[in-house]
Design a protein around this motif. Structure first.
Motif, short mmCIF file in Angstrom:
data_model
loop_
_atom_site.label_atom_id
_atom_site.label_comp_id
_atom_site.label_asym_id
_atom_site.label_seq_id
_atom_site.Cartn_x
_atom_site.Cartn_y
_atom_site.Cartn_z
N VAL A 1 -62.48 -61.26 43.21
CA VAL A 1 -61.72 -61.58 44.42
C VAL A 1 -61.86 -63.05 44.75
CG1 VAL A 1 -61.49 -61.15 46.89
CG2 VAL A 1 -61.98 -59.24 45.36
N SER B 1 -64.92 -55.39 48.31
CA SER B 1 -65.51 -56.52 49.04
C SER B 1 -64.77 -57.81 48.75
CB SER B 1 -66.99 -56.67 48.64
OG SER B 1 -67.51 -57.89 49.13
N CYS B 2 -64.55 -58.60 49.79
CA CYS B 2 -63.89 -59.89 49.60
C CYS B 2 -64.80 -60.88 48.88
CB CYS B 2 -63.43 -60.47 50.94
SG CYS B 2 -64.75 -60.85 52.09
N TYR C 1 -64.18 -56.05 58.11
CA TYR C 1 -64.18 -54.66 57.66
C TYR C 1 -64.51 -53.78 58.86
CZ TYR C 1 -63.85 -56.28 52.86
OH TYR C 1 -63.40 -56.85 51.69
N LEU D 1 -56.77 -57.67 46.01
CA LEU D 1 -57.27 -58.26 47.25
C LEU D 1 -57.26 -59.79 47.15
CD1 LEU D 1 -58.43 -58.15 50.04
CD2 LEU D 1 -60.71 -57.81 49.06
N GLY D 2 -57.71 -60.33 46.02
CA GLY D 2 -57.70 -61.78 45.87
C GLY D 2 -56.31 -62.36 45.98
N LEU E 1 -60.01 -67.69 50.48
CA LEU E 1 -61.13 -67.01 51.14
C LEU E 1 -61.77 -67.88 52.20
CD1 LEU E 1 -63.14 -64.56 51.13
CD2 LEU E 1 -64.48 -65.84 49.45
N ILE F 1 -55.16 -62.28 49.63
CA ILE F 1 -55.77 -63.36 50.42
C ILE F 1 -55.08 -64.69 50.10
CG2 ILE F 1 -57.89 -64.69 50.79
CD1 ILE F 1 -59.43 -62.07 50.17
N CYS G 1 -59.73 -55.06 56.90
CA CYS G 1 -59.86 -54.10 55.79
C CYS G 1 -60.59 -52.85 56.27
CB CYS G 1 -60.65 -54.70 54.64
SG CYS G 1 -59.93 -56.20 53.92
N THR H 1 -58.63 -65.82 44.84
CA THR H 1 -58.12 -66.34 46.12
C THR H 1 -57.75 -67.82 46.02
OG1 THR H 1 -60.28 -67.03 47.01
CG2 THR H 1 -59.59 -64.75 47.43
N ILE I 1 -61.75 -62.41 57.39
CA ILE I 1 -61.62 -61.07 56.82
C ILE I 1 -62.70 -60.19 57.45
CG2 ILE I 1 -61.62 -59.69 54.71
CD1 ILE I 1 -60.97 -62.39 53.24
#
Length: 263
Positions: free
Chosen positions: A149, A143-144, A164, A120-121, A157, A124, A137, A153, A162
């Motif tokens: 993560v 979780s961002c 959910y 995820l990181g 970030l 991003i 997501c 990034t 972002i």
């Protein structure tokens, strides 16, 4: 210097659940913390070495900014090698800064049950590189604000919205073509060039081991795949696949813009 009581109070934020419960997140290291300062985000707590304070023209105040030694920083840090500075921030500070970001960008990324923080990181960070400012997501994705993560990034970030949500519901209502990375999809290097439609699109990247769920697949309008030229590897890493597909889609978008500029 920071008191033992305050250090004990802050050390609990190494626990992800505590951060989730209080809707805060931790940022560590000179690079990421400099990004926070550049973004002018409010900082709940900052702990740093004397060297960091000297280089940044800050002064500890034993209220929000605390001077710590390397031993104390190690107690706070979730990193193998703590690096000069540790910050605690409200998650809402990032959300508020980005809430006016456009969801009508040409390309939106959708992540279906992505689990690995590193993936995820990296995604991003990749989105930030290509100017993709909106990532959606599914519930159940990592979780961002997971520390791994946040670190990977490299500041992305702070420049990416972002959200959910119920991903099938989002795709059903988005009003855009939906590209899905699937093993049985059409080759992106086949006879028909992968191109970004004028109305924009959503690119879906699936779970690391299971791919895109059947619930999400029903909304995929363009099934695409990256050809396995070696013929031996079982699959591509999710973040690598995302980067390749973003490059292809953004390349055609830039080509279209450049063609429009020609006399």
């Amino acid at each position: 210097m920071i008191s033992k009581a305050k250090l004990k109070e802050l050390a609990v934020y190494k626990q992800q659940k505590r951060c989730d419960d209080e809707s805060v997140f931790v940022v560590e290291g000179v690079k990421m913390c400099d990004e926070i300062l550049s973004a002018n985000l409010p900082i709940k707590v900052l702990c740093a070495t004397n060297l960091w304070f000297s280089k940044h023209n800050f002064a500890p105040n034993n209220d929000t900014f605390f001077e710590v030694d390397s031993e104390a920083l190690e107690r706070l840090s979730g990193m193998k090698t703590p690096n000069e500075v540790w910050m605690l921030l409200d998650r809402s500070a990032v959300s508020e800064k980005l809430r006016h970001s456009s969801a009508e960008a040409p390309l939106i990324l959708a992540l279906d049950h992505l689990q690995d923080p590193g993936n995820l990181g990296t995604i991003i960070r990749t989105a930030d590189w290509f100017g993709i400012r909106h990532i959606v997501c599914s519930h159940g994705s990592v979780s961002c604000f997971n520390p791994k993560v946040v670190q990977s990034t490299m500041g992305g970030l702070l420049r990416t919205t972002i959200e959910y949500c119920d991903l099938p519901h989002y795709l059903a209502r988005c009003g855009k073509p939906v590209f899905g990375a699937l093993l049985d999809g059409e080759s992106i290097w086949g006879g028909k060039t992968l191109s970004l439609p004028e109305e924009g699109a959503v690119l879906v990247i699936g779970n690391e081991s299971r791919g895109i769920t059947p619930e999400v697949q029903q909304y995929v309008t363009h099934r695409v795949t990256i050809p396995n030229l070696g013929g031996t590897a079982e699959s591509l890493n999710a973040s690598v696949a995302c980067a390749i597909l973003c490059a292809e889609l953004c390349k055609t978008s830039i080509s279209n813009v450049n063609e429009g500029l020609e006399p």
